[in-house]
Write a protein that holds these residues in place. Structure first.
Motif, PDB file in Angstrom:
ATOM      1  N   HIS A  71      20.511  51.399  42.930  1.00 54.77           N
ATOM      2  CA  HIS A  71      21.750  51.192  42.178  1.00 54.77           C
ATOM      3  C   HIS A  71      22.882  51.921  42.889  1.00 54.77           C
ATOM      4  O   HIS A  71      22.786  53.117  43.151  1.00 54.77           O
ATOM      5  CB  HIS A  71      21.605  51.707  40.748  1.00 54.77           C
ATOM      6  CG  HIS A  71      22.854  51.538  39.946  1.00 54.77           C
ATOM      7  ND1 HIS A  71      23.295  50.305  39.517  1.00 54.77           N
ATOM      8  CD2 HIS A  71      23.785  52.438  39.523  1.00 54.77           C
ATOM      9  CE1 HIS A  71      24.433  50.458  38.850  1.00 54.77           C
ATOM     10  NE2 HIS A  71      24.748  51.737  38.844  1.00 54.77           N
ATOM     11  N   THR A  97      28.380  38.672  37.140  1.00 52.40           N
ATOM     12  CA  THR A  97      27.852  40.031  37.035  1.00 52.40           C
ATOM     13  C   THR A  97      26.550  39.988  36.235  1.00 52.40           C
ATOM     14  O   THR A  97      26.346  39.096  35.404  1.00 52.40           O
ATOM     15  CB  THR A  97      28.850  40.973  36.342  1.00 52.40           C
ATOM     16  OG1 THR A  97      29.163  40.438  35.058  1.00 52.40           O
ATOM     17  CG2 THR A  97      30.125  41.126  37.152  1.00 52.40           C
ATOM     18  N   GLY A  98      25.688  40.920  36.517  1.00 58.61           N
ATOM     19  CA  GLY A  98      24.453  41.048  35.740  1.00 58.61           C
ATOM     20  C   GLY A  98      23.364  40.053  36.096  1.00 58.61           C
ATOM     21  O   GLY A  98      22.341  39.991  35.429  1.00 58.61           O
ATOM     22  N   THR A 134      27.437  44.706  39.392  1.00 50.60           N
ATOM     23  CA  THR A 134      27.876  45.312  38.128  1.00 50.60           C
ATOM     24  C   THR A 134      29.313  44.889  37.851  1.00 50.60           C
ATOM     25  O   THR A 134      29.697  44.608  36.720  1.00 50.60           O
ATOM     26  CB  THR A 134      27.794  46.853  38.213  1.00 50.60           C
ATOM     27  OG1 THR A 134      26.455  47.218  38.536  1.00 50.60           O
ATOM     28  CG2 THR A 134      28.202  47.497  36.903  1.00 50.60           C
ATOM     29  N   SER A 135      30.111  44.850  38.896  1.00 50.81           N
ATOM     30  CA  SER A 135      31.481  44.335  38.796  1.00 50.81           C
ATOM     31  C   SER A 135      31.784  43.570  40.072  1.00 50.81           C
ATOM     32  O   SER A 135      31.120  43.763  41.095  1.00 50.81           O
ATOM     33  CB  SER A 135      32.483  45.473  38.592  1.00 50.81           C
ATOM     34  OG  SER A 135      32.549  46.281  39.755  1.00 50.81           O
ATOM     35  N   ASP A 188      29.451  47.492  43.968  1.00 53.29           N
ATOM     36  CA  ASP A 188      29.154  48.029  42.649  1.00 53.29           C
ATOM     37  C   ASP A 188      28.019  47.188  42.060  1.00 53.29           C
ATOM     38  O   ASP A 188      28.256  46.086  41.561  1.00 53.29           O
ATOM     39  CB  ASP A 188      30.413  47.929  41.769  1.00 53.29           C
ATOM     40  CG  ASP A 188      30.325  48.814  40.540  1.00 53.29           C
ATOM     41  OD1 ASP A 188      29.624  49.843  40.585  1.00 53.29           O
ATOM     42  OD2 ASP A 188      30.970  48.479  39.526  1.00 53.29           O
ATOM     43  N   GLY A 189      26.791  47.703  42.141  1.00 52.94           N
ATOM     44  CA  GLY A 189      25.672  46.916  41.633  1.00 52.94           C
ATOM     45  C   GLY A 189      24.332  47.397  42.138  1.00 52.94           C
ATOM     46  O   GLY A 189      24.194  48.525  42.605  1.00 52.94           O
ATOM     47  N   ASP A 190      23.352  46.511  42.044  1.00 53.26           N
ATOM     48  CA  ASP A 190      21.985  46.834  42.447  1.00 53.26           C
ATOM     49  C   ASP A 190      21.606  46.003  43.673  1.00 53.26           C
ATOM     50  O   ASP A 190      22.020  44.835  43.777  1.00 53.26           O
ATOM     51  CB  ASP A 190      21.012  46.496  41.316  1.00 53.26           C
ATOM     52  CG  ASP A 190      21.378  47.201  40.027  1.00 53.26           C
ATOM     53  OD1 ASP A 190      21.193  48.415  39.954  1.00 53.26           O
ATOM     54  OD2 ASP A 190      21.890  46.521  39.103  1.00 53.26           O
TER      55      ASP A 190
END
Lengths: 268, 136
Positions: A30, A123-124, A62-63, A183-185
């Motif tokens: 992450h 996102t997600g 995430t964004s 920004d994320g995984d």
């Protein structure tokens, strides 16, 4: 006695070793852009090379970058005083509201080319994304095993090795300072010294491959920063990035490439 | 009566000047709110490491990253000048940090740890403009 011997062989060969290369994925990395988190790997002969190459990874944003901004996926580039420090970067760009996957290639001396396809992620959601670069000047992008757009032609036909610059996941360098943070995984990132087929990206998107011809780095990010390709391109954790149990659902259910049964058959 | 009022005002004015002088002196004697040199920041980081077993990341504006609680001043004793950024890193279990700052002519980076050699540098401004143009 036979079973005891089999058990001992399991232990020695790594059956009970959590670092055993063929285990399935249980974690991903992450990265929080607000805290400038990223991974980097010092230049080596197996990351600083010229010619054909490709890259792939799982990503879950995430964004997303706002209009006029971009985030880095993978790079070997320092936007610095000499072109010798630039080889490539792969980013997600927000071009006035239109999202683009881009691959920028530098010839290492005086020029760069930009290859682009439109792609709108959410996102997600986990995506398996990949690119191919060929010295014919052709670039391909793939998402979840499907090519995005047509073959992109007109890229530079030579690529610098960027041998004075680190490889980054989730950032790139601007005059030595990391920036444009993802920004994320991310999970299972790979760097190849060859052009792959789209089908190949798809087939192996959840497989942990280990040492493979032309596989220069395999960062599973499965609670480790080690390079699983056998090339020792261990990553540095910048600003305390973390590992979580978030995984692409398709990979979370995939058995390790080498199963218990196959080991039993092998050793019996 | 007028003489009393005059005396009262005179006393107040005198007290005002004495009070202001004491206040100004007190302020002047207060330690600075932020570190004034990179050497001081390095010393503060090493002290923090001794107490916590890790270095402290500091974002621009003397802010802490999302995973830290409290303030920079609480943790390092003073704030970091707003233009200074401290990144932390870990490679194969070994920790280090990198302090970055700039002035009108150059970018500077001072680092410790296993990656000290390539994280310590001075780079002149500006970057080559053609790269920025070519790559959007």
């Amino acid at each position: 006695m036979k079973y005891l011997a089999t058990f001992l062989i399991f232990c020695v060969t790594g059956f009970f070793n959590p670092a055993y290369a063929t285990y399935g994925l249980t974690k991903s990395a992450h990265l929080a852009s607000a805290s400038s988190q990223s991974f980097s790997g010092a230049n080596t002969a197996t990351t600083g090379f010229t010619g054909n190459f490709s890259g792939e990874m799982w990503v879950r944003f995430t964004s997303l970058p706002t209009s006029g901004n971009r985030v880095m996926l993978m790079s070997k580039w320092d936007n610095a005083t000499t072109w010798a420090q630039a080889s490539y970067y792969w980013d997600l760009n927000n071009n006035a509201g239109t999202y683009e996957l881009r691959l920028v290639i530098s010839n290492g001396t005086d020029n760069a080319s930009v290859s682009v396809v439109n792609w709108t992620p959410s996102t997600g959601t986990w995506y398996h994304i990949a690119f191919n670069y060929n010295t014919s000047g052709t670039v391909q992008f793939a998402v979840n095993g499907s090519q995005q757009g047509s073959d992109q032609t007109g890229a530079l036909t030579t690529r610098g090795d960027g041998s004075t610059t680190a490889t980054y996941l989730g950032a790139y360098l601007n005059s030595g300072s990391p920036t444009l943070f993802l920004d994320g995984d991310i999970s299972l990132a790979r760097l190849w010294a060859e052009t792959r087929t789209i089908a190949n990206f798809n087939t192996n998107q959840c497989s942990v491959l280990g040492a493979t011809t032309n596989l220069k780095a395999e960062w599973t990010l499965n609670d480790t920063l080690n390079d699983n390709s056998g090339n020792s391109n261990t990553l540095t954790n910048n600003n305390t990035a973390t590992f979580t149990t978030a995984l692409p659902s398709t990979c979370a259910t995939v058995a390790p490439a080498s199963s218990i049964e196959s080991d039993l058959i092998l050793f019996e | 009566m007028i003489k009393k009022i005059y005396k009262y005002i005179k006393e107040k004015i005198l007290l005002f000047f004495i009070g202001s002088t004491v206040l100004a002196a007190t302020v002047a004697l207060q330690p600075s709110a932020e570190y004034s040199s990179i050497d001081e920041v390095i010393t503060a980081q090493e002290n923090y490491y001794k107490q916590n077993g890790k270095y402290l990341q500091v974002l621009s504006g003397s802010k802490l990253p999302h995973y830290e609680q409290g303030t920079v001043k609480d943790k390092l004793g003073k704030d970091i000048p707003s233009g200074v950024i401290i990144d932390v890193y870990e490679f194969e279990g070994k920790r280090g940090y990198q302090i970055r700052y700039e002035d009108e002519t150059s970018f500077y980076s001072v680092a410790t740890g296993t990656e000290k050699a390539f994280r310590t540098w001075t780079k002149s401004k500006p970057v080559i403009s053609t790269m920025a143009t070519t790559t959007k």
